[in-house]
Motif scaffolding. Structure first.
Motif, PDB file in Angstrom:
ATOM      1  N   ILE A 292       2.819 -13.402  -5.023  1.00  0.00           N
ATOM      2  CA  ILE A 292       1.730 -14.057  -5.766  1.00  0.00           C
ATOM      3  C   ILE A 292       1.647 -13.557  -7.203  1.00  0.00           C
ATOM      4  O   ILE A 292       1.328 -14.323  -8.111  1.00  0.00           O
ATOM      5  CB  ILE A 292       0.363 -13.890  -5.033  1.00  0.00           C
ATOM      6  N   VAL A 368      -0.648  -3.202 -10.189  1.00  0.00           N
ATOM      7  CA  VAL A 368      -1.039  -4.207  -9.194  1.00  0.00           C
ATOM      8  C   VAL A 368      -0.370  -3.967  -7.851  1.00  0.00           C
ATOM      9  O   VAL A 368       0.727  -3.432  -7.780  1.00  0.00           O
ATOM     10  CB  VAL A 368      -0.672  -5.637  -9.675  1.00  0.00           C
ATOM     11  N   GLU A 370      -1.279  -2.275  -4.948  1.00  0.00           N
ATOM     12  CA  GLU A 370      -1.638  -1.190  -4.039  1.00  0.00           C
ATOM     13  C   GLU A 370      -2.480  -0.200  -4.830  1.00  0.00           C
ATOM     14  O   GLU A 370      -2.479  -0.224  -6.071  1.00  0.00           O
ATOM     15  CB  GLU A 370      -0.380  -0.518  -3.497  1.00  0.00           C
ATOM     16  N   PRO A 371      -3.172   0.672  -4.127  1.00  0.00           N
ATOM     17  CA  PRO A 371      -3.945   1.674  -4.853  1.00  0.00           C
ATOM     18  C   PRO A 371      -3.009   2.554  -5.686  1.00  0.00           C
ATOM     19  O   PRO A 371      -1.925   2.902  -5.232  1.00  0.00           O
ATOM     20  CB  PRO A 371      -4.593   2.504  -3.738  1.00  0.00           C
ATOM     21  N   ASP A 393      -5.949  -1.617 -13.934  1.00  0.00           N
ATOM     22  CA  ASP A 393      -5.633  -1.514 -12.503  1.00  0.00           C
ATOM     23  C   ASP A 393      -6.263  -2.738 -11.859  1.00  0.00           C
ATOM     24  O   ASP A 393      -7.470  -2.802 -11.651  1.00  0.00           O
ATOM     25  CB  ASP A 393      -6.224  -0.204 -11.968  1.00  0.00           C
ATOM     26  N   TRP A 395      -7.102  -5.372  -9.097  1.00  0.00           N
ATOM     27  CA  TRP A 395      -7.170  -5.635  -7.649  1.00  0.00           C
ATOM     28  C   TRP A 395      -7.317  -7.126  -7.388  1.00  0.00           C
ATOM     29  O   TRP A 395      -8.188  -7.784  -7.958  1.00  0.00           O
ATOM     30  CB  TRP A 395      -8.358  -4.901  -6.991  1.00  0.00           C
ATOM     31  N   TRP A 396      -6.473  -7.626  -6.508  1.00  0.00           N
ATOM     32  CA  TRP A 396      -6.583  -9.016  -6.051  1.00  0.00           C
ATOM     33  C   TRP A 396      -5.638  -9.237  -4.898  1.00  0.00           C
ATOM     34  O   TRP A 396      -5.032  -8.275  -4.407  1.00  0.00           O
ATOM     35  CB  TRP A 396      -6.326  -9.990  -7.211  1.00  0.00           C
ATOM     36  N   GLN A 397      -5.495 -10.466  -4.423  1.00  0.00           N
ATOM     37  CA  GLN A 397      -4.710 -10.779  -3.228  1.00  0.00           C
ATOM     38  C   GLN A 397      -4.066 -12.157  -3.354  1.00  0.00           C
ATOM     39  O   GLN A 397      -4.524 -12.989  -4.136  1.00  0.00           O
ATOM     40  CB  GLN A 397      -5.634 -10.833  -2.000  1.00  0.00           C
ATOM     41  N   THR A 398      -3.075 -12.399  -2.510  1.00  0.00           N
ATOM     42  CA  THR A 398      -2.463 -13.725  -2.455  1.00  0.00           C
ATOM     43  C   THR A 398      -3.559 -14.789  -2.309  1.00  0.00           C
ATOM     44  O   THR A 398      -3.513 -15.844  -2.936  1.00  0.00           O
ATOM     45  CB  THR A 398      -1.502 -13.811  -1.244  1.00  0.00           C
ATOM     46  N   GLU A 399      -4.537 -14.486  -1.486  1.00  0.00           N
ATOM     47  CA  GLU A 399      -5.586 -15.459  -1.169  1.00  0.00           C
ATOM     48  C   GLU A 399      -6.585 -15.658  -2.312  1.00  0.00           C
ATOM     49  O   GLU A 399      -7.281 -16.669  -2.348  1.00  0.00           O
ATOM     50  CB  GLU A 399      -6.378 -14.994   0.052  1.00  0.00           C
ATOM     51  N   THR A 481     -12.106  -9.427   2.584  1.00  0.00           N
ATOM     52  CA  THR A 481     -10.815  -9.162   1.936  1.00  0.00           C
ATOM     53  C   THR A 481      -9.835  -8.402   2.825  1.00  0.00           C
ATOM     54  O   THR A 481      -8.635  -8.413   2.556  1.00  0.00           O
ATOM     55  CB  THR A 481     -11.026  -8.291   0.684  1.00  0.00           C
ATOM     56  N   ASP A 483      -9.935  -5.189   2.841  1.00  0.00           N
ATOM     57  CA  ASP A 483      -9.810  -3.893   2.159  1.00  0.00           C
ATOM     58  C   ASP A 483     -11.075  -3.051   2.304  1.00  0.00           C
ATOM     59  O   ASP A 483     -12.180  -3.579   2.344  1.00  0.00           O
ATOM     60  CB  ASP A 483      -9.556  -4.105   0.658  1.00  0.00           C
ATOM     61  N   ILE A 495     -10.515   0.754  -4.712  1.00  0.00           N
ATOM     62  CA  ILE A 495     -10.017   0.161  -3.466  1.00  0.00           C
ATOM     63  C   ILE A 495      -9.299   1.262  -2.696  1.00  0.00           C
ATOM     64  O   ILE A 495      -8.410   1.928  -3.244  1.00  0.00           O
ATOM     65  CB  ILE A 495      -9.037  -0.992  -3.755  1.00  0.00           C
ATOM     66  N   ARG A 498      -6.134  -1.097   3.092  1.00  0.00           N
ATOM     67  CA  ARG A 498      -6.467  -2.066   4.135  1.00  0.00           C
ATOM     68  C   ARG A 498      -7.219  -1.404   5.282  1.00  0.00           C
ATOM     69  O   ARG A 498      -6.911  -0.277   5.670  1.00  0.00           O
ATOM     70  CB  ARG A 498      -5.196  -2.709   4.689  1.00  0.00           C
ATOM     71  N   ASN A 504       0.860  -1.826   3.503  1.00  0.00           N
ATOM     72  CA  ASN A 504       1.248  -2.105   2.140  1.00  0.00           C
ATOM     73  C   ASN A 504       2.381  -1.138   1.782  1.00  0.00           C
ATOM     74  O   ASN A 504       2.155   0.010   1.436  1.00  0.00           O
ATOM     75  CB  ASN A 504       0.041  -1.920   1.224  1.00  0.00           C
ATOM     76  N   ARG A 509       3.157  -6.637   1.363  1.00  0.00           N
ATOM     77  CA  ARG A 509       2.304  -6.756   2.543  1.00  0.00           C
ATOM     78  C   ARG A 509       3.116  -7.028   3.776  1.00  0.00           C
ATOM     79  O   ARG A 509       3.900  -7.960   3.811  1.00  0.00           O
ATOM     80  CB  ARG A 509       1.369  -7.946   2.329  1.00  0.00           C
TER      81      ARG A 509
HETATM   82  C1  WTA Z   1      -3.672  -4.363  -2.131  1.00  0.00           C
HETATM   83  C2  WTA Z   1      -1.072  -8.628  -4.416  1.00  0.00           C
HETATM   84  C3  WTA Z   1      -5.561  -1.253  -4.615  1.00  0.00           C
HETATM   85  C4  WTA Z   1      -4.932  -4.634  -1.320  1.00  0.00           C
HETATM   86  C5  WTA Z   1      -1.720  -9.058  -5.735  1.00  0.00           C
HETATM   87  C6  WTA Z   1      -4.893  -6.135  -1.145  1.00  0.00           C
HETATM   88  C7  WTA Z   1      -4.519  -3.257  -4.209  1.00  0.00           C
HETATM   89  C8  WTA Z   1      -3.411  -6.408  -1.009  1.00  0.00           C
HETATM   90  C9  WTA Z   1      -4.529  -3.551  -5.582  1.00  0.00           C
HETATM   91  C10 WTA Z   1      -3.032  -7.791  -1.416  1.00  0.00           C
HETATM   92  C11 WTA Z   1      -5.088  -2.585  -6.481  1.00  0.00           C
HETATM   93  C12 WTA Z   1      -3.641  -5.208  -4.494  1.00  0.00           C
HETATM   94  N1  WTA Z   1      -5.588  -1.452  -5.943  1.00  0.00           N
HETATM   95  N2  WTA Z   1      -5.038  -2.112  -3.737  1.00  0.00           N
HETATM   96  N3  WTA Z   1      -5.093  -2.752  -7.790  1.00  0.00           N
HETATM   97  N4  WTA Z   1      -3.965  -4.768  -5.726  1.00  0.00           N
HETATM   98  N5  WTA Z   1      -3.953  -4.294  -3.574  1.00  0.00           N
HETATM   99  O1  WTA Z   1      -1.577 -10.421  -1.173  1.00  0.00           O
HETATM  100  O2  WTA Z   1      -4.831  -3.969  -0.087  1.00  0.00           O
HETATM  101  O3  WTA Z   1       0.467  -9.099  -1.873  1.00  0.00           O
HETATM  102  O4  WTA Z   1      -5.621  -6.580  -0.027  1.00  0.00           O
HETATM  103  O5  WTA Z   1      -1.469  -9.482  -3.401  1.00  0.00           O
HETATM  104  O6  WTA Z   1      -2.792  -5.438  -1.860  1.00  0.00           O
HETATM  105  O7  WTA Z   1      -1.638  -7.939  -1.432  1.00  0.00           O
HETATM  106  P1  WTA Z   1      -0.989  -9.295  -1.921  1.00  0.00           P
END
Ligand code: WTA
Length: 630
Positions: A292, A368, A370-371, A393, A395-399, A481, A483, A495, A498, A504, A509
């Motif tokens: 994503i 981006v 993971e923590p 830093d 934080w977001w997700q595919t969704e 989420t 998280d 964050i 999970r 992760n 993921r």
């Molecule tokens: C983790 C990636 C901590 C989190 C964009 C989330 C993060 C999952 C961070 C989504 C961050 C993503 N700090 N954890 N800055 N960014 N995560 O869908 O657990 O591949 O739920 O999207 O990655 O992973 P995805």
């Protein structure tokens, strides 16, 4: 307009709280719509019937490309940096990109691809991958990009799940010193994918490949005579734009669906405000377009904003661990966005690899996936950013479609390890075990979002029930989420990772169930339980506890067999780091594996294994504690 100061951020956040719809409507108004929307927003989390800008007509490639032709047509849209630094590199202007996308859009239509059809893209990180995705968007076909590290079986599952009509691939790719035979893998996958009628093959490695007449065609032959004029197909704001498969706690990966209007508004807005990219800047996101991050912040977000981006085919350590910094120096990169796992990997090498290069062009650093641990944050800040570049830093997700909680570069005061504050229009909340919102600061809980935002995924392809169950059912009326999160005394968000059965690993993921199912295919494996454990470079490593039919005579050979199996079924990223053979697994009386216990063992936190009295057979734990991993 960008937010320019922290006071302004506070003010705009407040405005977005007072009137969310007005806030997002204002943002949507900055784009070119063929026809304006009838309703800004409707629906909600409960039914998962979320809509934004309904009735609005557009084609998002007109906003990514056509709109720029008269103003910045000659500006570089992409710089392509190949796997090997001595290979052919090139730059592509907005005008050229527009032309290439139009040509390929014509090719797709000539091949019978229509609005709503699904097209699978399984390619090297090259301009043609991006051209393919944009050409799909231009004709209204739904792209499904599959990361070119997945196996034939994973590719086949993804093609079958969305009934893709076409596959676009390369003959092969090189990643570092490895060669991946993409066409061979595709051929194998397609044996079980009868819906795919056409395969377009873009030449990259010039190796010998098999050819299926009537099905396979070369990209360069098709494109040669295609017209460079193409009228983009009109889409409704809520028409599907793409599917992207991602792992969850249970079952097979799910096809997260994003739609045109809301995704466009959201990726563009977040790109602009988080990174604060200026006219002359060179922005580099090192992700692969198969994830994503690549969709939103290599392809779409930057193009909507007319930015210059880098498409990087290589890896951070090839030909040596100075590769990323060599590229930064070469192109005077100003904005650099990567994953903590890459930073941790590079930290383990001599500092000379960083110090050798002039990194003074850098203005903003991003993280981006993971923590980010504090040590990595400081190394990034000191040695890459020279102590002068804000770290975002994100934080977001595919969704979520785009960045949700993040500093705005140069605007939000940062703190190591903290994603800091939500973007305007985003309302995070922490929930306690009773499903109640936790008020105040200095608290921890499960991270939920209170109101729909334009970039949220609209469904899981072909399985709306699963969408509702995964995201909307844990806390009624909220988006969950998956998280865990802490809100510190200043209201800053950190964050923590999970809280479900998703791992992760190096920012990727992976579902524990997926890996377990793959390992269970081995004839000697009776049952497996996968947990994550802290890993210095990957963030999380994969630890497999397994019951075997007979104790393997040669553990090394057994581990290799398991690795080969996982590579075949999922891909090399899912190979377990550690394997422990055990006579039993800790199960509750209802048959559920108590992963909490296994996580403690895997983390070598043996004193804190906790209460085992509810186990069917507590003596299993002693066996596990006595056991050894290899
Ligand atoms: C983790 C990636 C901590 C989190 C964009 C989330 C993060 C999952 C961070 C989504 C961050 C993503 N700090 N954890 N800055 N960014 N995560 O869908 O657990 O591949 O739920 O999207 O990655 O992973 P995805």
């Amino acid at each position: 307009m960008n937010i320019k100061s922290f006071e302004e951020y506070r003010e705009i956040y407040k405005q977005s709280e007072q009137d969310r719809l007005k806030f997002w409507e204002h943002e949507a108004g900055t784009f070119y719509w063929r026809k304006s929307w009838e309703k800004v927003h409707s629906g909600g989390f409960e039914k998962g019937d979320i809509k934004w800008f309904e009735g609005g007509k557009l084609n998002i490639t007109e906003n990514a490309l056509d709109r720029h032709l008269n103003t910045i047509g000659n500006k570089t849209a992409f710089i392509f940096e190949p796997n090997h630094p001595d290979s052919f590199r090139r730059t592509i202007t907005y005008r050229q990109l527009h032309e290439d996308v139009c040509r390929f859009a014509n090719v797709l239509q000539e091949k019978g691809i229509e609005k709503g059809d699904r097209v699978c893209i399984y390619m090297a990180m090259t301009p043609e991958l991006i051209i393919s995705a944009l050409a799909c968007a231009r004709i209204g076909a739904v792209h499904s990009i599959v990361f070119a590290g997945f196996s034939a079986q994973s590719l086949a599952e993804r093609i079958q799940d969305c009934d893709a009509k076409m596959l676009i691939t390369n003959d092969g790719l090189r990643r570092g010193d490895k060669h991946v035979p993409l066409k061979d893998i595709s051929d194998e996958a397609l044996e079980s994918c009868p819906t795919v009628k056409n395969v377009i093959v873009c030449q990259r490695t010039n190796r010998d490949i098999d050819w299926k007449e009537g099905r396979d065609e070369w990209w360069h032959n098709l494109i040669r005579n295609a017209s460079r004029n193409h009228k983009a197909v009109e889409m409704d704001a809520e028409d599907p734009l793409f599917i992207l498969y991602t792992s969850g706690s249970t079952g097979k990966p799910k096809g997260v669906l994003h739609t045109c209007g809301g995704y466009m508004v959201y990726t563009s807005y977040t790109f602009r405000n988080v990174f604060q990219v200026q006219e002359e800047d060179v922005y580099w996101c090192t992700a692969d377009a198969g994830w994503i991050t690549g969709h939103s912040y290599i392809i779409y977000g930057p193009l909507f904003n007319g930015a210059t981006g880098i498409i990087f085919e290589g890896t951070p350590t090839y030909p040596d661990p100075g590769r990323l910094w060599e590229v930064v120096e070469k192109y005077k990169v100003t904005h650099f966005y990567t994953a903590p796992t890459a930073i941790r990997a590079l930290m383990s090498y001599d500092l000379k690899y960083v110090q050798k290069y002039d990194l003074s062009s850098l203005k903003v650093l991003g993280s981006v996936g993971e923590p980010i641990n504090e040590e990595a944050w400081h190394w990034y800040d000191d040695h890459v950013g020279g102590g002068t570049c804000p770290i975002v830093d994100t934080w977001w997700q595919t969704e979520t479609g785009g960045i949700m909680i993040s500093p705005l570069a140069g605007v939000t005061p940062t703190k190591p390890g903290f994603a800091t504050l939500p973007l305007p229009g985003i309302f995070p909340t922490l929930m306690d075990e009773n499903g109640k919102e936790i008020e105040g600061n200095g608290v921890s809980g499960n991270l939920c979002i209170k109101h729909p935002w334009p970039g949220i995924a609209r469904t899981v392809w072909g399985d709306h029930e699963r969408y509702l169950k995964t995201y909307m059912s844990a806390y009624k009326g909220y988006y969950f989420t998956g998280d865990g999160c802490r809100r510190d005394p200043d209201g800053y968000y950190r964050i923590t990772g999970r809280v479900d059965d998703v791992l992760n690993v190096s920012g990727h993921r992976l579902g524990t169930a997926e890996i377990e199912n793959a390992l269970d295919e081995h004839p000697n494996v009776v049952e497996t339980a996968i947990v994550g454990y802290p890993h210095d470079i990957k963030g999380q490593g994969i630890y497999a506890f397994m019951i075997c039919e007979k104790t393997p005579e040669d553990p090394k050979a057994f581990k290799k067999e398991l690795h080969d199996l996982v590579t075949k079924i999922i891909g090399p990223i899912a190979k377990p780091d550690k394997i422990q053979i055990t006579p039993g697994l800790p199960k509750t009386r209802s048959g559920k594996i108590m992963r909490r216990i296994l996580r403690k063992v895997a983390a070598d936190d043996l004193e804190n294994v906790g209460d085992t009295s509810t186990l069917l057979d507590p003596s299993v734990v002693d066996d596990i504690l006595k056991g050894e991993a290899y």
